[in-house]
Design a protein around this motif. Structure first.
Motif, PDB file in Angstrom:
ATOM      1  N   SER A  81      96.874  91.639  47.166  1.00 23.10           N
ATOM      2  CA  SER A  81      96.900  92.418  48.684  1.00 23.10           C
ATOM      3  C   SER A  81      96.964  94.184  49.045  1.00 23.10           C
ATOM      4  N   ARG A  82      98.359  93.797  48.280  1.00 21.81           N
ATOM      5  CA  ARG A  82      99.220  95.431  48.413  1.00 21.81           C
ATOM      6  C   ARG A  82      98.576  96.853  47.947  1.00 21.81           C
ATOM      7  N   MET A  83      97.365  96.207  46.668  1.00 16.83           N
ATOM      8  CA  MET A  83      96.801  97.573  45.994  1.00 16.83           C
ATOM      9  C   MET A  83      95.347  97.731  46.401  1.00 16.83           C
ATOM     10  N   GLY A  84      95.101  96.397  48.089  1.00 19.55           N
ATOM     11  CA  GLY A  84      94.013  97.107  48.348  1.00 19.55           C
ATOM     12  C   GLY A  84      93.142  96.413  47.766  1.00 19.55           C
ATOM     13  N   HIS A  85      92.940  95.677  47.640  1.00 19.77           N
ATOM     14  CA  HIS A  85      91.892  94.783  46.306  1.00 19.77           C
ATOM     15  C   HIS A  85      91.656  93.323  46.943  1.00 19.77           C
ATOM     16  N   GLU A  86      90.771  92.735  47.303  1.00 16.42           N
ATOM     17  CA  GLU A  86      89.702  91.506  47.558  1.00 16.42           C
ATOM     18  C   GLU A  86      90.227  90.323  46.519  1.00 16.42           C
ATOM     19  N   VAL A  87      90.676  89.341  47.365  1.00 17.04           N
ATOM     20  CA  VAL A  87      91.321  88.378  46.344  1.00 17.04           C
ATOM     21  C   VAL A  87      90.269  87.111  46.027  1.00 17.04           C
ATOM     22  N   LYS A 121      89.165 102.778  50.519  1.00 17.15           N
ATOM     23  CA  LYS A 121      87.810 102.206  49.634  1.00 17.15           C
ATOM     24  C   LYS A 121      88.671 101.096  50.616  1.00 17.15           C
ATOM     25  N   PHE A 122      86.631  99.933  49.602  1.00 17.54           N
ATOM     26  CA  PHE A 122      86.455  98.410  50.345  1.00 17.54           C
ATOM     27  C   PHE A 122      87.262  98.271  51.516  1.00 17.54           C
ATOM     28  N   ASP A 123      87.249  99.208  52.603  1.00 20.68           N
ATOM     29  CA  ASP A 123      87.414  98.684  54.075  1.00 20.68           C
ATOM     30  C   ASP A 123      89.458  98.069  54.028  1.00 20.68           C
ATOM     31  N   SER A 124      90.118  98.705  53.001  1.00 19.79           N
ATOM     32  CA  SER A 124      91.294  97.924  52.520  1.00 19.79           C
ATOM     33  C   SER A 124      92.937  98.916  54.086  1.00 19.79           C
TER      34      SER A 124
END
Length: 428
Positions: free
Chosen positions: A384-390, A280-283
């Motif tokens: 970053s570990r959760m796959g979220h964009e900061v 998801k979200f290219d994470s």
């Protein structure tokens, strides 16, 4: 005899008059292309209508007669054909169109221009009478996008009603969650072991310690998991050569530097079969893991020969089963003992886990983030570990360092060790 006012032409036919105006385009023959409207009873009204059309043409808000007559079914075909979204999003949009929107407007033989405010409200009433509120809302979101994208070529303005807040602000209720404790995760893991074997036990500790999304866990294969990765990485992208070398240096030597899992894909159904898709979200991301989990994963992979790290009961991917219904509800809510000659597979009773009873599997991922926050790790490392964009400057300037990863490994291992110390010991 008709009268010509610049690019507006008025002519009488019987008891009414018609106005023609230049569309601003030319026919293949080189002559001007005109549009028209009849039914006027006086030339003043007809002339004003023609002038209004010329004004719209000059300002780019004019809808041509032939465009305004475009049927909704035809526009839906064009809209779907132009979609460029992730697989799950596109599947959701297409489902809303084909199951709800297209049949309704096809039955009415409606053009896009026919869908005015009243027609929009009629469809909304129809959908909410057939579906649950959450599903109906999603269908209306899709119809809103369909109509918004028809502006200004097919319609001047969209009839979609936007919610405007009035009066006192009312906060939306937030999902109630209980703190995730190591004891609760351990019980989930033991319950999962009863349901689908050792893979179940390791699955839940992996989710709790990494925060991986369910689809990412269902699709995790050997080559992207400790102790095989990064030596076993297929290295499919030549443009990522530098990253592959850095991974080998940072996490390599059989994971002796820092054991890790590489999140490269997830599994979802597409075209009637299970397929790999980007996360998801290219994470795409690398997740270091604590020593105890590295040991569990190594033992699990040594115990079976399946490609999937966490195989289902029959050996396939967990993505092929209805995990929530077949596995999760028994794991979280508990289940009675299965026994007797007519029982397909005997199974002892499963105790409920109160903090997860009736709750979503996804809350284990939420709990993983809460643990990282409790342990005081940097916001950038956690997100970053959760796959979220900061967002913002923080996202541009920050990076996840080796020290940050080692700190995550350390606090995760300590959480596990504290759990072991609290376990009751048996006395002879």
């Amino acid at each position: 005899m008709g009268q010509i006012h610049q690019h507006v032409h008025i002519e009488w036919r019987g008891g009414t008059c018609r106005v023609k105006w230049w569309s601003g385009e030319y026919l293949d023959s080189g002559r001007k292309r005109y549009e028209s409207k009849g039914g006027f009873t006086d030339e003043t009204s007809a002339y004003e209508h023609g002038q209004n059309k010329l004004y719209e043409i000059r300002h780019g808000t004019h809808v041509k007669n032939r465009d305004g007559a475009t049927l909704m079914t035809q526009w839906l075909d064009d809209w779907l054909g132009a979609m460029d979204h992730r697989h799950l999003t596109e599947r959701s949009y297409r489902s809303a169109v084909e199951i709800h929107i297209r049949p309704y407007f096809k039955k009415l033989n409606a053009s896009v221009a026919d869908v005015d405010l009243l027609a929009y409200r009629a469809f909304k009433k129809h959908v909410y009478s057939k579906l649950k509120d959450s599903s109906a809302k999603q269908v209306m979101v899709v119809l809103g996008m369909v109509l918004d994208d028809a502006v200004p070529k097919l319609i001047k303005v969209s009839p979609v009603e936007r919610k405007r807040r009035r009066g006192k602000f009312t906060k939306k209720p937030k999902e109630r969650k209980k703190d995730m404790t190591p004891e609760a995760v351990e019980q989930l893991a033991r319950n999962a072991r009863t349901v689908f074997g050792e893979a179940g036990y390791v699955f839940f500790w992996t989710m709790a310690m990494t925060g991986m999304r369910p689809g990412e866990l269902y699709g995790l294969t050997r080559e992207y998991c400790y102790p095989n990765w990064p030596a076993s990485d297929p290295r499919p992208d030549p443009d990522e050569a530098d990253r592959y070398e850095e991974d080998a240096e940072r996490y390599g030597e059989g994971g002796e530097l820092m054991p890790a899992i590489r999140v490269e894909r997830q599994v979802q159904f597409g075209d009637g079969r299970l397929q790999f898709y980007p996360p998801k979200f290219d994470s795409h991301r690398t997740l270091v893991i604590p020593p105890f989990l590295a040991g569990l994963l190594a033992s699990l992979l040594a115990s079976h020969d399946k490609d999937w790290v966490f195989p289902a009961i029959m050996g396939g991917s967990l993505g092929t089963v209805n995990f929530d219904y077949k596995y999760w509800r028994d794991i979280a809510d508990g289940a009675d003992e299965r026994s007797g000659p007519l029982t397909r597979s005997a199974r002892p009773a499963i105790p409920e886990v109160p903090s997860f009873k009736g709750k979503r599997l996804y809350l284990v991922r939420h709990g993983a983030k809460a643990w990282l926050d409790e342990d005081g790790h940097s916001r950038f490392a956690v997100e970053s570990r959760m796959g979220h964009e900061v967002p913002g400057v923080e996202g541009v300037y920050s990076s996840v360092t080796v020290a940050m990863e080692r700190a995550i490994m350390k606090t995760s291992q300590e959480r596990w060790e504290r759990l072991q110390e609290r376990r009751p010991t048996s006395h002879s």
